[in-house]
Design a protein around this motif. Structure first.
Motif, PDB file in Angstrom:
ATOM      1  N   ARG A   1       1.328  -0.960  -0.078  1.00 52.12           N
ATOM      2  CA  ARG A   1       0.143   0.079  -0.012  1.00 52.12           C
ATOM      3  C   ARG A   1       1.223   1.481  -0.040  1.00 52.12           C
ATOM      4  O   ARG A   1       0.489   2.365  -0.217  1.00 52.12           O
ATOM      5  CB  ARG A   1      -0.701  -0.455   1.255  1.00 52.12           C
ATOM      6  CG  ARG A   1      -1.740  -1.626   1.003  1.00 52.12           C
ATOM      7  CD  ARG A   1      -2.773  -1.220   0.033  1.00 52.12           C
ATOM      8  NE  ARG A   1      -3.607  -2.697   0.025  1.00 52.12           N
ATOM      9  CZ  ARG A   1      -4.087  -2.932  -1.465  1.00 52.12           C
ATOM     10  NH1 ARG A   1      -4.169  -2.082  -2.482  1.00 52.12           N
ATOM     11  NH2 ARG A   1      -5.057  -4.136  -0.852  1.00 52.12           N
ATOM     12  N   GLY A   2       1.682   0.887   0.303  1.00 46.13           N
ATOM     13  CA  GLY A   2       2.892   2.416   0.573  1.00 46.13           C
ATOM     14  C   GLY A   2       3.154   2.904  -1.283  1.00 46.13           C
ATOM     15  O   GLY A   2       4.356   3.844  -1.457  1.00 46.13           O
ATOM     16  N   TYR A   3       2.953   1.957  -2.202  1.00 49.49           N
ATOM     17  CA  TYR A   3       2.994   2.778  -3.741  1.00 49.49           C
ATOM     18  C   TYR A   3       1.871   2.463  -4.660  1.00 49.49           C
ATOM     19  O   TYR A   3       0.434   1.969  -3.692  1.00 49.49           O
ATOM     20  CB  TYR A   3       3.972   1.435  -4.053  1.00 49.49           C
ATOM     21  CG  TYR A   3       4.966   1.170  -4.175  1.00 49.49           C
ATOM     22  CD1 TYR A   3       6.653   1.661  -4.329  1.00 49.49           C
ATOM     23  CD2 TYR A   3       5.913   0.162  -2.444  1.00 49.49           C
ATOM     24  CE1 TYR A   3       7.494   1.622  -3.484  1.00 49.49           C
ATOM     25  CE2 TYR A   3       6.721   0.457  -1.866  1.00 49.49           C
ATOM     26  CZ  TYR A   3       8.015   0.373  -2.803  1.00 49.49           C
ATOM     27  OH  TYR A   3       8.782   0.335  -2.099  1.00 49.49           O
ATOM     28  N   GLU A   4       2.012   3.245  -5.391  1.00 51.81           N
ATOM     29  CA  GLU A   4       1.199   3.187  -6.035  1.00 51.81           C
ATOM     30  C   GLU A   4       0.198   1.742  -7.170  1.00 51.81           C
ATOM     31  O   GLU A   4      -0.489   1.541  -7.037  1.00 51.81           O
ATOM     32  CB  GLU A   4       0.874   3.935  -7.708  1.00 51.81           C
ATOM     33  CG  GLU A   4       1.167   5.872  -7.218  1.00 51.81           C
ATOM     34  CD  GLU A   4       1.867   6.402  -8.542  1.00 51.81           C
ATOM     35  OE1 GLU A   4       1.463   5.819 -10.209  1.00 51.81           O
ATOM     36  OE2 GLU A   4       1.449   7.724  -8.479  1.00 51.81           O
ATOM     37  N   ALA A   5       0.960   1.185  -7.584  1.00 49.17           N
ATOM     38  CA  ALA A   5       1.301  -0.549  -8.316  1.00 49.17           C
ATOM     39  C   ALA A   5       1.668  -1.027  -8.036  1.00 49.17           C
ATOM     40  O   ALA A   5       3.390  -0.910  -8.621  1.00 49.17           O
ATOM     41  CB  ALA A   5       1.339  -0.091  -9.171  1.00 49.17           C
ATOM     42  N   ALA A   6       2.384  -2.061  -6.724  1.00 48.99           N
ATOM     43  CA  ALA A   6       3.573  -3.140  -6.144  1.00 48.99           C
ATOM     44  C   ALA A   6       2.754  -4.029  -5.919  1.00 48.99           C
ATOM     45  O   ALA A   6       1.880  -3.908  -4.640  1.00 48.99           O
ATOM     46  CB  ALA A   6       4.490  -2.685  -5.488  1.00 48.99           C
ATOM     47  N   TRP A   7       3.564  -5.161  -6.201  1.00 43.81           N
ATOM     48  CA  TRP A   7       3.124  -6.430  -5.576  1.00 43.81           C
ATOM     49  C   TRP A   7       4.414  -6.885  -4.586  1.00 43.81           C
ATOM     50  O   TRP A   7       5.342  -6.905  -5.713  1.00 43.81           O
ATOM     51  CB  TRP A   7       2.459  -7.729  -6.344  1.00 43.81           C
ATOM     52  CG  TRP A   7       1.050  -7.132  -6.550  1.00 43.81           C
ATOM     53  CD1 TRP A   7      -0.124  -7.707  -6.051  1.00 43.81           C
ATOM     54  CD2 TRP A   7       0.228  -5.794  -7.446  1.00 43.81           C
ATOM     55  NE1 TRP A   7      -1.256  -7.060  -6.404  1.00 43.81           N
ATOM     56  CE2 TRP A   7      -0.743  -6.081  -7.104  1.00 43.81           C
ATOM     57  CE3 TRP A   7       1.139  -5.453  -8.655  1.00 43.81           C
ATOM     58  CZ2 TRP A   7      -1.396  -5.168  -8.408  1.00 43.81           C
ATOM     59  CZ3 TRP A   7       0.338  -3.936  -9.067  1.00 43.81           C
ATOM     60  CH2 TRP A   7      -1.099  -4.253  -9.008  1.00 43.81           C
ATOM     61  N   CYS A   8       4.418  -7.978  -3.782  1.00 45.34           N
ATOM     62  CA  CYS A   8       5.394  -8.210  -3.099  1.00 45.34           C
ATOM     63  C   CYS A   8       5.129  -9.839  -2.995  1.00 45.34           C
ATOM     64  O   CYS A   8       4.637 -10.219  -2.672  1.00 45.34           O
ATOM     65  CB  CYS A   8       6.662  -7.729  -1.967  1.00 45.34           C
ATOM     66  SG  CYS A   8       5.172  -7.861  -0.269  1.00 45.34           S
ATOM     67  N   ILE A   9       6.431 -10.887  -3.067  1.00 46.03           N
ATOM     68  CA  ILE A   9       6.073 -12.535  -2.723  1.00 46.03           C
ATOM     69  C   ILE A   9       6.343 -12.275  -1.631  1.00 46.03           C
ATOM     70  O   ILE A   9       6.855 -11.738  -0.777  1.00 46.03           O
ATOM     71  CB  ILE A   9       7.291 -12.753  -3.453  1.00 46.03           C
ATOM     72  CG1 ILE A   9       6.755 -14.448  -3.532  1.00 46.03           C
ATOM     73  CG2 ILE A   9       7.932 -13.005  -2.947  1.00 46.03           C
ATOM     74  CD1 ILE A   9       6.899 -15.502  -4.378  1.00 46.03           C
ATOM     75  N   ASN A  10       5.289 -13.365  -0.765  1.00 40.67           N
ATOM     76  CA  ASN A  10       5.365 -13.921   0.377  1.00 40.67           C
ATOM     77  C   ASN A  10       6.739 -14.158   0.741  1.00 40.67           C
ATOM     78  O   ASN A  10       7.370 -14.638  -0.384  1.00 40.67           O
ATOM     79  CB  ASN A  10       4.806 -15.037   0.638  1.00 40.67           C
ATOM     80  CG  ASN A  10       4.748 -15.343   1.809  1.00 40.67           C
ATOM     81  OD1 ASN A  10       5.475 -15.822   2.620  1.00 40.67           O
ATOM     82  ND2 ASN A  10       3.063 -15.366   2.667  1.00 40.67           N
ATOM     83  N   GLU A  11       7.357 -14.035   2.073  1.00 44.87           N
ATOM     84  CA  GLU A  11       8.637 -13.501   2.370  1.00 44.87           C
ATOM     85  C   GLU A  11       9.101 -15.455   2.537  1.00 44.87           C
ATOM     86  O   GLU A  11      10.156 -15.926   2.534  1.00 44.87           O
ATOM     87  CB  GLU A  11       8.913 -13.407   4.034  1.00 44.87           C
ATOM     88  CG  GLU A  11       7.603 -14.340   4.640  1.00 44.87           C
ATOM     89  CD  GLU A  11       8.548 -13.602   6.676  1.00 44.87           C
ATOM     90  OE1 GLU A  11       8.919 -12.814   6.490  1.00 44.87           O
ATOM     91  OE2 GLU A  11       7.084 -13.907   7.301  1.00 44.87           O
TER      92      GLU A  11
END
Length: 320
Positions: free
Chosen positions: A237-247
């Motif tokens: 949510r700190g970016y306009e359009a970003a997804w991160c993979i699970n750790e």
């Protein structure tokens, strides 16, 4: 040491380290008319005598240790020689620079492809101790003093040398129009749209099926939705359009997930070995700790257990 001195030293340390990439601290001690001044760190690139012998031009990279907010700056310093009027030599220095500015700008913008010097030259606000800067340039924090700073001075001093030796063309070059430098961003709405357009462009090129670009993109949107539900990815949510993979997943997992997604799209439209647009992909996906994927991500080769695990998991997804 007072708290003020402590803050000043901390702020100044970074620029001092950058200056020390040019020479030793002893060799960088500044001087004015031969008198050393430890307040300044100074790297003298070259010196040129004026044809009328009334002044010399020093091409310098300089830093004021006690003024860290000013940063590192570079340019040309006119030094009035003994027996000559300082005011008159300042006028000559200004006249020289007004003639040479267009040539310097043209050469700098031609050589530095991804930089624009149109608005980087600044006027001085002092003319004391027999010195005067016809212009100066702030060295940006991401610009290396040697690779960028010294090259700038080499180019500008070359213009002065050509002028004094009569090698410059008569008149002035055509005034360069400011460059339009594209600002490329990642993890923004623009980056997401770029990814979308890249996917659609690939599908237009690979198949004549008119519905493929829109439907193929819909499969990716569906994948993002399902991947979040399964906990494989989460939207940052700190970016306009970003997804991160699970750790719990690494780079090889990410590589195979993306490869399989595009395999699914390729199978639907009978496109064998549909290649993902990796540059656009790494503009919206990142690791769990918000570090970015490098271009090498596309060359990874996941082992059989990784491939088998994800193939079984991803087959469960309803992407259409």
């Amino acid at each position: 040491m007072s708290s003020t001195d402590s803050w000043l030293n901390n702020a100044s340390e970074y620029h001092q380290k950058r200056m020390l990439s040019l020479a030793s601290r002893e060799d960088l001690i500044g001087s004015v008319r031969g008198v050393k001044d430890k307040k300044y760190m100074m790297y003298r690139h070259s010196v040129i005598d004026s044809p009328d012998d009334g002044r010399k031009y020093e091409f310098l990279i300089e830093y004021d240790i006690f003024n860290p907010s000013q940063g590192i700056y570079l340019g040309c310093k006119s030094v009035t020689l003994p027996g000559f009027s300082h005011n008159l030599q300042i006028a000559h220095a200004i006249d020289d620079w007004e003639k040479l500015h267009p040539f310097a700008l043209q050469r700098l913008n031609n050589i530095f492809v991804n930089k624009d010097f149109t608005h980087r030259f600044r006027q001085t606000d002092n003319a004391h101790n027999g010195t005067f800067w016809p212009f100066w340039i702030s060295l940006y924090e991401d610009e290396d003093p040697r690779e960028v700073g010294c090259r700038i001075l080499e180019i500008i001093s070359g213009v002065y040398k050509d002028y004094f030796s009569g090698r410059l063309p008569q008149g002035s070059p055509k005034i360069s129009t400011p460059k339009i430098l594209n600002v490329e961003t990642a993890f923004t709405f623009d980056a997401f749209e770029n990814f979308k357009e890249k996917v659609k462009k690939i599908l237009r090129r690979k198949t004549a099926i008119k519905s493929a670009p829109d439907n193929g993109w819909s499969m990716i949107e569906k994948f993002l939705e399902e991947a979040e539900k399964h906990g494989w990815f989460r939207r940052l949510r700190g970016y306009e359009a970003a997804w991160c993979i699970n750790e719990e997943y690494g780079d090889v997992d990410f590589h195979f997930i993306i490869k399989y997604l595009f395999e699914r799209i390729g199978e639907k439209y009978n496109i064998p070995a549909l290649s993902p647009p990796w540059t656009a992909i790494t503009g919206i996906f990142m690791r769990h700790d918000e570090t970015i994927y490098k271009s090498q991500i596309k060359t990874l080769s996941p082992a059989a257990p990784v491939r088998n695990y994800w193939r079984d998991e991803l087959k469960k997804l309803e992407l259409e």
